[in-house]
Scaffold this active site. Structure first.
Site, PDB file in Angstrom:
ATOM      1  N   CYS A  33       7.162  29.224 -11.330  1.00 34.77           N
ATOM      2  CA  CYS A  33       6.674  29.387 -12.706  1.00 34.77           C
ATOM      3  C   CYS A  33       5.150  29.483 -12.750  1.00 34.77           C
ATOM      4  O   CYS A  33       4.456  28.503 -12.484  1.00 34.77           O
ATOM      5  CB  CYS A  33       7.173  28.203 -13.534  1.00 34.77           C
ATOM      6  SG  CYS A  33       6.431  28.042 -15.165  1.00 34.77           S
ATOM      7  N   CYS A  36       3.423  27.145 -15.219  1.00 29.95           N
ATOM      8  CA  CYS A  36       3.506  25.776 -14.712  1.00 29.95           C
ATOM      9  C   CYS A  36       2.353  25.505 -13.739  1.00 29.95           C
ATOM     10  O   CYS A  36       1.751  24.425 -13.755  1.00 29.95           O
ATOM     11  CB  CYS A  36       4.834  25.539 -13.992  1.00 29.95           C
ATOM     12  SG  CYS A  36       6.293  25.728 -15.035  1.00 29.95           S
TER      13      CYS A  36
END
Length: 108
Positions: A33, A36
């Site tokens: 991600c 993230c």
């Protein structure tokens, strides 16, 4: 990961979250991600600077899918603040440090 943040697993999640003596922000994330990865250093800074008020923890959703489903995490990063074991605030998506601190102001 620094000493300021706690890494949670499916096996440790409930114990750590329920035993927390202060609010605990759990970052639901995954290795693949991009957002993230963008928010990770910001969370490290917040953990270092605000650690006496709020605990920061990370849970990899690829390794703990059951926990992510339990809290209806549909997109990542999702940050959930637990206070006395109860989810009290949800923040979805990557944000700037200032925006995160504003969102967390009631806990810090």
């Amino acid at each position: 990961m620094s000493d300021s943040t706690t890494t949670l697993t499916a096996g440790t999640f409930d114990e750590v979250v329920n035993a927390a003596e202060k609010p605990i922000l759990v970052d639901f994330w995954a290795e693949w991600c991009g957002p993230c990865k963008m928010i990770a250093p910001i969370l490290e800074e917040i953990a270092s600077e605000q650690g006496e008020h709020i605990q920061i923890a990370k849970l990899n959703v690829d390794e703990a899918g059951d926990i992510a489903r339990r809290f209806e995490v549909m997109s990542i990063p999702t940050l959930i603040v637990f206070d006395e074991g109860v989810p009290t605030k949800r923040i979805v998506g990557a944000k700037s440090k200032d925006a995160l601190l504003e969102d967390l102001s009631e806990f810090i």
